[in-house]
Design a protein around this motif. Structure first.
Motif, PDB file in Angstrom:
ATOM      1  N   UNK A 289     -18.945  -1.816  32.580  1.00 36.25           N
ATOM      2  CA  UNK A 289     -18.705  -0.720  33.521  1.00 36.25           C
ATOM      3  C   UNK A 289     -19.498   0.499  33.069  1.00 36.25           C
ATOM      4  N   UNK A 290     -19.783   1.375  34.018  1.00 37.48           N
ATOM      5  CA  UNK A 290     -20.563   2.570  33.694  1.00 37.48           C
ATOM      6  C   UNK A 290     -19.904   3.805  34.279  1.00 37.48           C
ATOM      7  N   UNK A 291     -20.063   4.917  33.572  1.00 35.84           N
ATOM      8  CA  UNK A 291     -19.669   6.207  34.135  1.00 35.84           C
ATOM      9  C   UNK A 291     -20.648   6.483  35.266  1.00 35.84           C
ATOM     10  N   UNK A 292     -20.164   6.957  36.383  1.00 36.98           N
ATOM     11  CA  UNK A 292     -21.040   7.078  37.542  1.00 36.98           C
ATOM     12  C   UNK A 292     -22.151   8.108  37.317  1.00 36.98           C
ATOM     13  N   UNK A 293     -23.401   7.723  37.603  1.00 43.23           N
ATOM     14  CA  UNK A 293     -24.507   8.670  37.500  1.00 43.23           C
ATOM     15  C   UNK A 293     -24.712   9.412  38.816  1.00 43.23           C
ATOM     16  N   UNK A 294     -24.089   8.944  39.871  1.00 40.23           N
ATOM     17  CA  UNK A 294     -24.160   9.541  41.196  1.00 40.23           C
ATOM     18  C   UNK A 294     -23.049   8.888  42.013  1.00 40.23           C
ATOM     19  N   UNK A 295     -22.819   9.338  43.246  1.00 39.56           N
ATOM     20  CA  UNK A 295     -21.635   8.829  43.940  1.00 39.56           C
ATOM     21  C   UNK A 295     -21.920   8.102  45.251  1.00 39.56           C
ATOM     22  N   UNK A 296     -23.183   8.091  45.694  1.00 34.18           N
ATOM     23  CA  UNK A 296     -23.479   7.415  46.963  1.00 34.18           C
ATOM     24  C   UNK A 296     -23.069   5.939  46.906  1.00 34.18           C
TER      25      UNK A 296
ATOM     26  N   UNK B 295     -25.320  11.348  33.126  1.00 33.54           N
ATOM     27  CA  UNK B 295     -26.639  10.743  32.885  1.00 33.54           C
ATOM     28  C   UNK B 295     -27.102  11.163  31.502  1.00 33.54           C
ATOM     29  N   UNK B 296     -27.581  10.180  30.728  1.00 36.43           N
ATOM     30  CA  UNK B 296     -28.029  10.488  29.369  1.00 36.43           C
ATOM     31  C   UNK B 296     -29.456  11.025  29.422  1.00 36.43           C
ATOM     32  N   UNK B 297     -29.580  12.289  29.817  1.00 35.37           N
ATOM     33  CA  UNK B 297     -30.890  12.919  29.940  1.00 35.37           C
ATOM     34  C   UNK B 297     -31.066  13.900  28.794  1.00 35.37           C
TER      35      UNK B 297
ATOM     36  N   UNK C 288     -31.967   2.272  34.055  1.00 33.79           N
ATOM     37  CA  UNK C 288     -32.549   1.580  32.906  1.00 33.79           C
ATOM     38  C   UNK C 288     -32.260   2.279  31.585  1.00 33.79           C
ATOM     39  N   UNK C 289     -32.062   3.615  31.594  1.00 32.73           N
ATOM     40  CA  UNK C 289     -31.791   4.235  30.288  1.00 32.73           C
ATOM     41  C   UNK C 289     -30.794   5.385  30.271  1.00 32.73           C
ATOM     42  N   UNK C 290     -30.301   5.805  31.402  1.00 28.43           N
ATOM     43  CA  UNK C 290     -29.469   7.015  31.364  1.00 28.43           C
ATOM     44  C   UNK C 290     -27.974   6.782  31.552  1.00 28.43           C
ATOM     45  N   UNK C 291     -27.562   5.541  31.793  1.00 26.78           N
ATOM     46  CA  UNK C 291     -26.142   5.338  32.080  1.00 26.78           C
ATOM     47  C   UNK C 291     -25.295   5.178  30.821  1.00 26.78           C
ATOM     48  N   UNK C 292     -24.084   5.678  30.905  1.00 25.32           N
ATOM     49  CA  UNK C 292     -23.092   5.455  29.853  1.00 25.32           C
ATOM     50  C   UNK C 292     -22.315   4.200  30.221  1.00 25.32           C
ATOM     51  N   UNK C 293     -22.634   3.134  29.496  1.00 29.72           N
ATOM     52  CA  UNK C 293     -22.089   1.828  29.843  1.00 29.72           C
ATOM     53  C   UNK C 293     -21.228   1.299  28.706  1.00 29.72           C
ATOM     54  N   UNK C 294     -20.135   0.692  29.048  1.00 27.80           N
ATOM     55  CA  UNK C 294     -19.302   0.067  28.023  1.00 27.80           C
ATOM     56  C   UNK C 294     -18.589  -1.152  28.604  1.00 27.80           C
ATOM     57  N   UNK C 295     -18.041  -1.939  27.682  1.00 26.74           N
ATOM     58  CA  UNK C 295     -17.350  -3.146  28.116  1.00 26.74           C
ATOM     59  C   UNK C 295     -15.897  -2.793  28.367  1.00 26.74           C
TER      60      UNK C 295
ATOM     61  N   UNK D 176     -21.081  -1.727  36.346  1.00 25.31           N
ATOM     62  CA  UNK D 176     -22.484  -1.369  36.111  1.00 25.31           C
ATOM     63  C   UNK D 176     -23.373  -1.945  37.209  1.00 25.31           C
ATOM     64  N   UNK D 177     -23.011  -3.171  37.605  1.00 25.70           N
ATOM     65  CA  UNK D 177     -23.753  -3.895  38.628  1.00 25.70           C
ATOM     66  C   UNK D 177     -23.876  -3.109  39.948  1.00 25.70           C
ATOM     67  N   UNK D 178     -22.837  -2.361  40.301  1.00 28.39           N
ATOM     68  CA  UNK D 178     -22.866  -1.575  41.535  1.00 28.39           C
ATOM     69  C   UNK D 178     -24.005  -0.554  41.483  1.00 28.39           C
ATOM     70  N   UNK D 179     -24.117   0.141  40.352  1.00 27.20           N
ATOM     71  CA  UNK D 179     -25.171   1.151  40.234  1.00 27.20           C
ATOM     72  C   UNK D 179     -26.543   0.492  40.097  1.00 27.20           C
ATOM     73  N   UNK D 180     -26.580  -0.630  39.374  1.00 25.57           N
ATOM     74  CA  UNK D 180     -27.854  -1.323  39.197  1.00 25.57           C
ATOM     75  C   UNK D 180     -28.415  -1.705  40.568  1.00 25.57           C
ATOM     76  N   UNK D 181     -27.529  -2.168  41.453  1.00 21.90           N
ATOM     77  CA  UNK D 181     -27.999  -2.565  42.781  1.00 21.90           C
ATOM     78  C   UNK D 181     -28.317  -1.370  43.663  1.00 21.90           C
ATOM     79  N   UNK D 182     -27.410  -0.396  43.681  1.00 23.83           N
ATOM     80  CA  UNK D 182     -27.558   0.700  44.637  1.00 23.83           C
ATOM     81  C   UNK D 182     -28.608   1.713  44.204  1.00 23.83           C
TER      82      UNK D 182
END
Ligand code: ATP
Ligand code: MG
Length: 514
Positions: A170-177, A206-208, A74-81, A59-65
């Motif tokens: 970890x999160x399902x990727x919302x984008x790939x860059x 993305x949880x849109x 902040x609200x659209x990622x599918x995150x799990x442990x 998750x941290x990778x997406x949070x940073x990038x």
């Protein structure tokens, strides 16, 4: 009624794809494949290689990038442990003590995430476990107050116990860059000849709020150029490649908008943002709540606003082009010149912006027809510092992401959808001897590349021909005792009803010659 009987009566639940996800089905999938094949071919001719990063990352990778404050993170990622360890959480009160000790020792050894949050959680767990232990086992005859203390301690102990992170988030990727940059660093790609040109395709999450052209599982085709200089020709060639791809796909009514957002410095974008904020404050009362908030958090994003009543106000705001530093101005002019050299038609849109600091200079977007309000099929731009932000060396970057769902939708709307795939040959056979011949004929025809339907059970010829038409077959190959005996097969053209007798060899030659 017995339990078994009751179970039988109960209708099994019917499942449906989760909201915002969908099945891609034939014949549409043929179009998806054609689009993806076109991407492989076109991007290949520009020297790009395919990367297939994982679907989930820390998750941290997406949070940073992508940025912690963005809607995406902040609200659209599918995150799990992601629990790599086989740890059993307590089921009985007597097990909490051992469990606490286990968690504490795993934390010390770094076998569960050593984050500040986890440390606090374990401390709270420990504290309430102690209080719980102190209230426990007082036997019968406890007072109401004692009971309430016991209940309270138990509740809080369980609360904190359940919040201990046993594995990383970890999160399902919302984008790939982010993944591409991570991979660039992880595989030391800065040691390859620069720049490195990579493309990817696949699902993003993305949880849109689902609507036309907006899904929770959607597909992107994207590319990134990492390393090397930030020569304007790189920007222009990337855009040229995109437009070539859209053209080869047959996408109609494409419009390319470009802009430069300068770079994050006082004499460039930061200066502009300050000026913009100043101007926005003067008209604050006339803006909606979202824009009012953005004056403080991210004034550039106000330019994104689609609100009808804000348009006239936004039109009076200062343009970034008038506030670019000399280098960024020169770069932008050169990108436009390079696009012209390549015959790429563009429109300038001063309101095309990106909200994050590391985006710089060239930004672009492509819209297509037939998509209603979700008409952006591609967004992209230059970024600087993203690879550094992820722990890599200073690296220039530029990339784009195409919304494949929208691209397909637009192609379908303009009549470029895929027709159902019929069959070339339907084999109508009768009799056991004919069946053996039919199997051999099907094998030979398929090896020759024809689409063949061989009915698994014997059908009367009339019925077989009916099925053949329903499947959209061009020909029916009729095989009965007569045909097998004479070695002359009957081929019926289902559009014209013409029949002809052909030997096996002649049949193949005839079909190939069509
Ligand atoms: P939008 O403004 O349409 O929400 P975005 O700025 O979130 O787009 P990017 O993150 O730049 O989009 O992604 C690039 C492309 O991916 C978009 O232009 C769009 O075509 C597509 N896309 C983004 N989100 C979705 C979604 N939820 N469903 C389908 N396609 C999407
Ligand atoms: Mg979006």
């Amino acid at each position: 009624m017995s339990e078994v009987a009751a179970k039988k009566e109960e209708k099994p639940r019917k499942f449906q794809a989760i909201r915002g996800t969908r099945d891609l089905l034939p014949p549409d999938t043929a179009l998806w494949n054609r689009v993806e094949q076109t991407a492989h071919e076109v991007f290949g001719t520009f020297g790009f290689g395919e990367i297939r990063p994982p679907i989930f990352e820390p998750t941290e990778l997406f949070a940073r990038a992508v940025g912690g404050e963005t809607d995406i993170v902040s609200k659209e990622m599918y995150t799990f442990e992601d629990r790599p360890l086989d740890i059993k959480q307590p089921e009985f009160l007597s097990q909490y003590s051992d469990y606490l000790q286990l968690v504490q020792s795993l934390y010390r050894k770094g076998e569960i995430p050593q984050t500040e949050e986890n440390q606090k959680t374990i401390e709270n767990f420990s504290e309430w476990h102690e209080k719980f232990a102190a209230t426990e086992g007082k036997g019968s005859g406890i007072t109401q107050v004692q009971f309430e203390n016991f209940e309270n301690a138990l509740y809080r102990m369980v609360f904190w116990c359940e919040r201990v992170h046993l594995g990383p988030q970890v999160s399902l990727r919302p984008e790939a860059t982010a993944s591409v940059c991570r991979a660039y660093i992880e595989h030391n790609m800065q040691q390859l000849p620069q720049p490195v040109k990579l493309y990817y395709m696949g699902p993003m999450f993305r949880r849109e709020r689902p609507q036309k052209g907006r899904y929770r599982q959607f597909y992107q085709i994207g590319a990134e150029i990492l390393g090397g200089p930030d020569a304007p020709a790189i920007d222009a060639e990337l855009i040229e490649m995109l437009m070539t791809f859209f053209d080869k796909c047959g996408l109609q009514g494409t419009e390319l908008s470009i802009n430069s957002i300068g770079h994050a410095a006082d004499n460039c974008r930061r200066g502009y943002v300050a000026k913009l904020r100043e101007e926005l404050l003067k008209v604050k009362d006339k803006l909606g709540a979202d824009s009012q908030r953005r004056i403080e958090t991210n004034p550039l994003r106000v330019l994104d606003s689609k609100l009808e009543h804000e348009q006239a106000i936004i039109a009076t705001l200062p343009h970034i082009a008038d506030h670019l530093c000399d280098e960024c101005k020169t770069h932008y002019a050169a990108v436009k010149h390079e696009l012209e050299l390549r015959g790429v038609i563009y429109r300038e849109n001063w309101r095309l912006v990106r909200g994050l600091d590391y985006y710089m200079r060239t930004t672009f977007e492509i819209t297509a027809q037939g998509l209603g309000s979700q008409n952006a099929v591609c967004g992209g731009g230059r970024y600087d510092g993203l690879v550094e932000l992820l722990g890599g060396p200073p690296t220039k970057g530029i990339g784009f992401a195409i919304g494949e769902d929208r691209l397909i939708l637009s192609l379908q709307e303009s009549g470029k959808g895929a027709a159902p795939q019929g069959r070339d040959v339907y084999i109508a056979w009768m009799g056991e001897r004919a069946y053996a011949t039919a199997i051999r004929a099907a094998k030979d025809l398929r090896n020759a590349g024809f689409r063949v339907e061989l009915p698994p059970t014997e059908l009367k010829f009339g019925k077989a021909l009916e099925r053949a038409s329903k499947l959209g077959s061009r020909f029916a190959l009729i095989l009965g005792d007569n045909e097998v005996q004479s070695g002359e097969w009957t081929l019926k053209n289902l559009a014209t009803s013409e029949q002809q007798k052909l030997t096996e060899q002649a049949l193949l030659e005839y079909l190939h010659g069509l």
